[in-house]
Write a protein that holds these residues in place. Structure first.
Motif, PDB file in Angstrom:
ATOM      1  N   LEU A   1      -1.140  -5.014 -12.743  1.00 41.53           N
ATOM      2  CA  LEU A   1      -1.948  -4.465 -11.658  1.00 41.53           C
ATOM      3  C   LEU A   1      -1.468  -4.983 -10.307  1.00 41.53           C
ATOM      4  CD1 LEU A   1      -4.324  -2.518 -11.608  1.00 41.53           C
ATOM      5  CD2 LEU A   1      -5.871  -4.464 -11.751  1.00 41.53           C
ATOM      6  N   SER A   2      -1.012  -6.222 -10.256  1.00 39.37           N
ATOM      7  CA  SER A   2      -0.562  -6.804  -8.987  1.00 39.37           C
ATOM      8  C   SER A   2       0.769  -6.224  -8.530  1.00 39.37           C
ATOM      9  CB  SER A   2      -0.435  -8.319  -9.117  1.00 39.37           C
ATOM     10  OG  SER A   2       0.607  -8.667 -10.023  1.00 39.37           O
ATOM     11  N   LYS A   3       1.533  -5.668  -9.458  1.00 36.41           N
ATOM     12  CA  LYS A   3       2.837  -5.096  -9.105  1.00 36.41           C
ATOM     13  C   LYS A   3       2.751  -3.636  -8.684  1.00 36.41           C
ATOM     14  CE  LYS A   3       5.684  -8.224 -11.872  1.00 36.41           C
ATOM     15  NZ  LYS A   3       6.634  -8.349 -13.013  1.00 36.41           N
ATOM     16  N   ALA A   4       1.654  -2.972  -9.001  1.00 40.32           N
ATOM     17  CA  ALA A   4       1.469  -1.576  -8.592  1.00 40.32           C
ATOM     18  C   ALA A   4       0.967  -1.539  -7.149  1.00 40.32           C
ATOM     19  CB  ALA A   4       0.474  -0.889  -9.512  1.00 40.32           C
TER      20      ALA A   4
ATOM     21  N   THR B   1      -7.445   9.219  -9.134  1.00 42.87           N
ATOM     22  CA  THR B   1      -6.895   9.092  -7.789  1.00 42.87           C
ATOM     23  C   THR B   1      -6.021  10.278  -7.389  1.00 42.87           C
ATOM     24  OG1 THR B   1      -5.703   7.625  -6.275  1.00 42.87           O
ATOM     25  CG2 THR B   1      -4.827   7.814  -8.508  1.00 42.87           C
ATOM     26  N   PRO B   2      -6.110  10.718  -6.122  1.00 45.51           N
ATOM     27  CA  PRO B   2      -5.221  11.770  -5.636  1.00 45.51           C
ATOM     28  C   PRO B   2      -3.855  11.244  -5.189  1.00 45.51           C
ATOM     29  CG  PRO B   2      -6.808  11.204  -3.935  1.00 45.51           C
ATOM     30  CD  PRO B   2      -7.182  10.415  -5.147  1.00 45.51           C
ATOM     31  N   ASN B   3      -3.699   9.905  -5.170  1.00 46.94           N
ATOM     32  CA  ASN B   3      -2.434   9.320  -4.729  1.00 46.94           C
ATOM     33  C   ASN B   3      -1.426   9.375  -5.881  1.00 46.94           C
ATOM     34  OD1 ASN B   3      -0.340   7.294  -4.144  1.00 46.94           O
ATOM     35  ND2 ASN B   3      -1.630   6.748  -2.390  1.00 46.94           N
ATOM     36  N   GLY B   4      -0.499  10.305  -5.802  1.00 51.44           N
ATOM     37  CA  GLY B   4       0.464  10.535  -6.879  1.00 51.44           C
ATOM     38  C   GLY B   4       1.350   9.345  -7.168  1.00 51.44           C
ATOM     39  N   SER B   5       1.741   8.614  -6.148  1.00 51.60           N
ATOM     40  CA  SER B   5       2.620   7.458  -6.326  1.00 51.60           C
ATOM     41  C   SER B   5       1.916   6.356  -7.100  1.00 51.60           C
ATOM     42  CB  SER B   5       3.066   6.938  -4.955  1.00 51.60           C
ATOM     43  OG  SER B   5       3.808   5.751  -5.086  1.00 51.60           O
ATOM     44  N   VAL B   6       0.650   6.074  -6.754  1.00 45.47           N
ATOM     45  CA  VAL B   6      -0.104   5.041  -7.449  1.00 45.47           C
ATOM     46  C   VAL B   6      -0.404   5.474  -8.878  1.00 45.47           C
ATOM     47  CG1 VAL B   6      -2.234   3.708  -7.455  1.00 45.47           C
ATOM     48  CG2 VAL B   6      -1.081   4.187  -5.300  1.00 45.47           C
ATOM     49  N   LYS B   7      -0.755   6.721  -9.047  1.00 48.93           N
ATOM     50  CA  LYS B   7      -1.022   7.253 -10.389  1.00 48.93           C
ATOM     51  C   LYS B   7       0.191   7.048 -11.295  1.00 48.93           C
ATOM     52  CE  LYS B   7      -2.108  11.597 -12.777  1.00 48.93           C
ATOM     53  NZ  LYS B   7      -3.364  11.204 -13.424  1.00 48.93           N
TER      54      LYS B   7
ATOM     55  N   VAL C   1       0.854  -1.192   0.000  1.00 47.35           N
ATOM     56  CA  VAL C   1       0.000   0.000   0.000  1.00 47.35           C
ATOM     57  C   VAL C   1       0.883   1.231   0.000  1.00 47.35           C
ATOM     58  CG1 VAL C   1      -1.831   1.252   1.201  1.00 47.35           C
ATOM     59  CG2 VAL C   1      -1.749  -1.241   1.304  1.00 47.35           C
ATOM     60  N   SER C   2       0.551   2.198  -0.844  1.00 44.34           N
ATOM     61  CA  SER C   2       1.273   3.466  -0.905  1.00 44.34           C
ATOM     62  C   SER C   2       0.666   4.436   0.099  1.00 44.34           C
ATOM     63  CB  SER C   2       1.190   4.057  -2.321  1.00 44.34           C
ATOM     64  OG  SER C   2       1.747   5.355  -2.359  1.00 44.34           O
TER      65      SER C   2
ATOM     66  N   ALA D   1       9.184  16.946   7.366  1.00 42.97           N
ATOM     67  CA  ALA D   1       9.371  18.128   8.216  1.00 42.97           C
ATOM     68  C   ALA D   1       9.309  19.432   7.433  1.00 42.97           C
ATOM     69  CB  ALA D   1      10.707  18.016   8.954  1.00 42.97           C
ATOM     70  N   THR D   2       9.594  19.370   6.147  1.00 44.20           N
ATOM     71  CA  THR D   2       9.565  20.593   5.325  1.00 44.20           C
ATOM     72  C   THR D   2       8.187  20.838   4.714  1.00 44.20           C
ATOM     73  OG1 THR D   2      10.197  19.440   3.280  1.00 44.20           O
ATOM     74  CG2 THR D   2      11.981  20.195   4.745  1.00 44.20           C
ATOM     75  N   GLY D   3       7.240  19.946   4.986  1.00 38.91           N
ATOM     76  CA  GLY D   3       5.907  20.097   4.415  1.00 38.91           C
ATOM     77  C   GLY D   3       5.754  19.452   3.050  1.00 38.91           C
ATOM     78  N   ARG D   4       6.782  18.725   2.604  1.00 42.95           N
ATOM     79  CA  ARG D   4       6.731  18.085   1.290  1.00 42.95           C
ATOM     80  C   ARG D   4       6.004  16.747   1.391  1.00 42.95           C
ATOM     81  NH1 ARG D   4      10.292  14.646  -1.660  1.00 42.95           N
ATOM     82  NH2 ARG D   4      11.600  14.545   0.209  1.00 42.95           N
ATOM     83  N   LEU D   5       5.120  16.509   0.427  1.00 42.02           N
ATOM     84  CA  LEU D   5       4.366  15.258   0.402  1.00 42.02           C
ATOM     85  C   LEU D   5       5.214  14.160  -0.216  1.00 42.02           C
ATOM     86  CD1 LEU D   5       1.647  13.730   0.783  1.00 42.02           C
ATOM     87  CD2 LEU D   5       1.054  14.459  -1.542  1.00 42.02           C
ATOM     88  N   THR D   6       5.349  13.073   0.512  1.00 46.03           N
ATOM     89  CA  THR D   6       6.080  11.910   0.007  1.00 46.03           C
ATOM     90  C   THR D   6       5.206  10.668   0.193  1.00 46.03           C
ATOM     91  OG1 THR D   6       7.114  11.490   2.158  1.00 46.03           O
ATOM     92  CG2 THR D   6       8.299  12.937   0.630  1.00 46.03           C
ATOM     93  N   TYR D   7       5.684   9.553  -0.347  1.00 50.41           N
ATOM     94  CA  TYR D   7       4.942   8.299  -0.219  1.00 50.41           C
ATOM     95  C   TYR D   7       5.889   7.194   0.213  1.00 50.41           C
ATOM     96  CZ  TYR D   7       1.262  10.655  -2.878  1.00 50.41           C
ATOM     97  OH  TYR D   7       0.301  11.532  -3.290  1.00 50.41           O
ATOM     98  N   GLU D   8       5.396   6.311   1.075  1.00 48.60           N
ATOM     99  CA  GLU D   8       6.154   5.121   1.445  1.00 48.60           C
ATOM    100  C   GLU D   8       5.224   3.918   1.336  1.00 48.60           C
ATOM    101  OE1 GLU D   8       5.769   4.834   6.256  1.00 48.60           O
ATOM    102  OE2 GLU D   8       7.219   6.294   5.470  1.00 48.60           O
TER     103      GLU D   8
END
Length: 396
Positions: free
Chosen positions: A199-202, A169-175, A129-130, A136-143
């Motif tokens: 699809l299974s690898k995303a 989707t608003p999830n940039g990493s998944v997009k 799951v992403s 800390a700098t306010g930057r959006l990241t994904y893990e």
């Protein structure tokens, strides 16, 4: 004002006459001929404004057709007029077909709604799951992290699997992952096996069962149907639903002899000016997209809708049990719908709707900006005899 239930099928070329249903005068089924004539004026304004080339509108109540008209052009390039038997790319209106197919198999005990998808498609056993994070700098990241649980067949039917549409989707990493995998739009160029693998690898955008998000869930459900039935989705639907229900022009491919009945869109989208990239329905697809790949006519789709409104049967043939249809058209989200955008907000621009198994479901008469009754379908079904009159629901 007395409430009623009517089926409205609108197919427009912006994005069969044979074997429809019996006809009736509007007043004989509780409708107004004068009010129905307003439909033509409304659509003609849209056509004159170049917002859509044409449309077919069909309205039925009590199992009889009260209004059936075609407006505008079937093909704006040739100016060929719209006809009542025009064949449309129905895109997401494919989803109910695939959902019905899955529930047919469930009734036969060949799959269970609580089964993990991996039971039929092993590649989905250990999904990631992403998760969005703000540093800390306010930057959006994904893990990424392992999913809390596996997605189930029920999750696919109600769009709580964690899968998404990259376009929404608003999830940039998944997009980004979907775009790199070629999973944008109707990826009919992929084979079924390729679609499953990519699809299974995303990563998923949400843990299964926690958030409703409109998605490729029903496309994956089509792959499950194929795995269980051991045949292509189009073949299963043709044998079990389309042919028995007399849907003579519903399929995943338009044969050559019907090519001149296909409704076409404008070359460019009137809203954005971008080129319209329509699904190629003249060539066999690499895979049958259960969420968006079918074609149909207004008359065909009416027969399908009437079958569902009748509680799973039409003209003496039963396709689903009454209890299965009630399950499919009941709220399957509960508090899940409170986590993010609701089905009504995304699909209709208003709150007040939840999701069942393959269908959007209205919660109650109020709370929404669209006029309708949450009890209308139940009353129509009761008049058809498949809901007992001593039913203790609020609609009794």
């Amino acid at each position: 004002m007395r409430r009623f239930f009517a089926i409205l099928v609108v197919l427009a070329s912006a994005a069969a006459w044979a074997d429809a249903l019996p006809s009736a005068r509007p007043e004989d089924v509780g409708l107004s001929a004068e009010r129905l004539r307003g439909i033509q004026k409304a659509f003609q304004r849209e056509i004159d404004a170049k917002k859509l080339p044409g449309a077919v509108v069909l309205v039925a109540r009590k199992g009889r057709v009260a209004y059936f008209e075609a407006f505008g052009a079937r093909d704006p390039r040739s100016a060929a007029p719209m006809t009542k038997d025009a064949i449309f790319r129905i895109y997401s209106m494919t989803k109910p077909f695939t959902s019905v197919a899955a529930m047919m198999l469930a009734e036969e005990g060949k799959l269970v709604l609580t089964d993990p998808v991996s039971r039929y498609l092993p590649a989905f056993a250990k999904m990631q799951v992403s998760l969005p994070r703000v540093d800390a700098t306010g930057r959006l990241t994904y893990e990424v992290a392992p999913a809390k649980r596996e997605m189930t067949i029920q999750d696919l039917l109600r769009h709580t699997s964690g899968l998404v549409y990259a376009e929404f989707t608003p999830n940039g990493s998944v997009k980004e992952a979907y775009e790199k995998a070629g999973l944008l739009g109707t990826a009919t160029n992929l084979t079924a096996a390729e679609q499953v693998e990519r699809l299974s690898k995303a990563p998923l955008a949400h843990d299964p069962g926690e958030v409703w998000e409109y998605s490729l869930s029903v496309d994956l459900l089509g792959r499950v149907v194929e795995a269980v039935a051991r045949m292509r989705l189009a073949q299963f639907l043709d044998v079990r639903l389309f042919k028995p229900l007399k849907l003579t022009d519903t399929a995943f491919l338009v044969p050559k002899e019907k090519k001149d009945r296909i409704a076409e869109a404008f070359p460019t989208d009137p809203a954005t000016g971008n080129p319209n990239k329509m699904l190629d329905v003249n060539a066999p697809p690499g895979n049958d997209m259960g969420g968006s790949g079918a074609v149909s006519t207004a008359a065909d789709y009416l027969r399908f809708a009437q079958m569902m409104a009748n509680g799973g049967q039409l003209e003496g043939t039963r396709y689903l049990s009454r209890t299965t249809v009630m399950l499919m058209t009941s709220d399957q989200l509960g508090k899940i719908k409170d986590n993010g955008m609701t089905p009504g907000e995304l699909l209709l621009g208003t709150r007040g709707y939840t999701f069942g198994l393959g269908f959007s479901v209205r919660l109650q008469d109020g709370l929404t900006a669209t006029p309708a009754s949450s009890c209308g379908a139940a009353r129509e079904a009761r008049s058809s005899g498949w809901i007992p009159r001593n039913n203790s629901s609020p609609c009794s």
